[in-house]
Design a protein around this motif. Sequence first.
Motif, mmCIF file in Angstrom:
data_model
loop_
_atom_site.group_PDB
_atom_site.id
_atom_site.type_symbol
_atom_site.label_atom_id
_atom_site.label_comp_id
_atom_site.label_asym_id
_atom_site.label_seq_id
_atom_site.Cartn_x
_atom_site.Cartn_y
_atom_site.Cartn_z
ATOM 1 N N LEU A 4 0.848 -1.184 0.000
ATOM 2 C CA LEU A 4 0.000 0.000 0.000
ATOM 3 C C LEU A 4 0.888 1.239 0.000
ATOM 4 C CD1 LEU A 4 -1.725 -2.317 1.363
ATOM 5 C CD2 LEU A 4 -2.872 -0.518 2.612
ATOM 6 N N GLN A 6 0.432 5.476 0.003
ATOM 7 C CA GLN A 6 -0.526 6.569 0.144
ATOM 8 C C GLN A 6 -0.008 7.850 -0.494
ATOM 9 O OE1 GLN A 6 -1.571 5.189 4.656
ATOM 10 N NE2 GLN A 6 -2.196 7.256 4.087
ATOM 11 N N CYS A 22 -4.907 5.737 -1.840
ATOM 12 C CA CYS A 22 -4.211 4.546 -1.354
ATOM 13 C C CYS A 22 -4.085 3.606 -2.540
ATOM 14 C CB CYS A 22 -5.002 3.915 -0.231
ATOM 15 S SG CYS A 22 -4.290 2.406 0.464
ATOM 16 N N TRP A 36 -9.996 3.484 5.968
ATOM 17 C CA TRP A 36 -9.178 4.625 6.353
ATOM 18 C C TRP A 36 -9.326 4.815 7.865
ATOM 19 C CZ3 TRP A 36 -5.763 7.142 3.336
ATOM 20 C CH2 TRP A 36 -5.870 6.979 1.950
ATOM 21 N N CYS A 95 -4.418 4.214 5.382
ATOM 22 C CA CYS A 95 -5.283 3.213 4.775
ATOM 23 C C CYS A 95 -4.809 1.837 5.234
ATOM 24 C CB CYS A 95 -5.303 3.314 3.256
ATOM 25 S SG CYS A 95 -3.747 2.976 2.414
ATOM 26 N N GLY A 119 -0.898 1.282 5.166
ATOM 27 C CA GLY A 119 -0.092 2.241 4.415
ATOM 28 C C GLY A 119 0.843 2.985 5.349
#
Length: 128
Positions: A4, A6, A22, A36, A95, A119
Motif C-alpha cells: 500500500l 498513500q 491509497c 481509512w 489506509c 499504508g
Amino acid sequence: QLRLVQYGGGLVQAGGSVRLSCVVSGVSLDYLGVSWFRQAPGKEREGVSCVSSDGATVYTDSAKGRFTISRDKAQNTVRLQMESLSPEDTAVYYCAVTERYGYRSSACTISRPNYEQWGQGTRVTVSS
C-alpha cells in the motif's frame, strides 16, 4: 506481494477539502476490504470509513456527510475525499486492507485489529 502506498494530504484551511489516495499493488480490490483510519496527536487511532470488496461503504459518525470513500478498480486505488474540514480533522491518516472477507463480499468493518496491512500514513493539517 501486497503493498500500500498513500498519496495526498497536506495543509488545508478550515472549510477546505483534500483527497487521499491509497494505491494497492499485489492483490485486486475485488479481494480486499479497505479502510481509512486516522490518528490525531495524543489520541488513539480511530476508524473513518471502509469500502468492502464489492464496493459497499461504511462511515463513522465523524465522517458521514463530509467524507466520501471510493474505489478505482482500474487503478486498484481507494480514495478518501474529505470536505468541510475542521481543525478537529487534523491527524495522520492511514489506509489499511484486509483479505478476511474474501472475493466481492459486502462485509466492511472499521475495526483496527481486522486489518493486516497498513499504508505509511499521510498527514492532514487543517488550520483555523
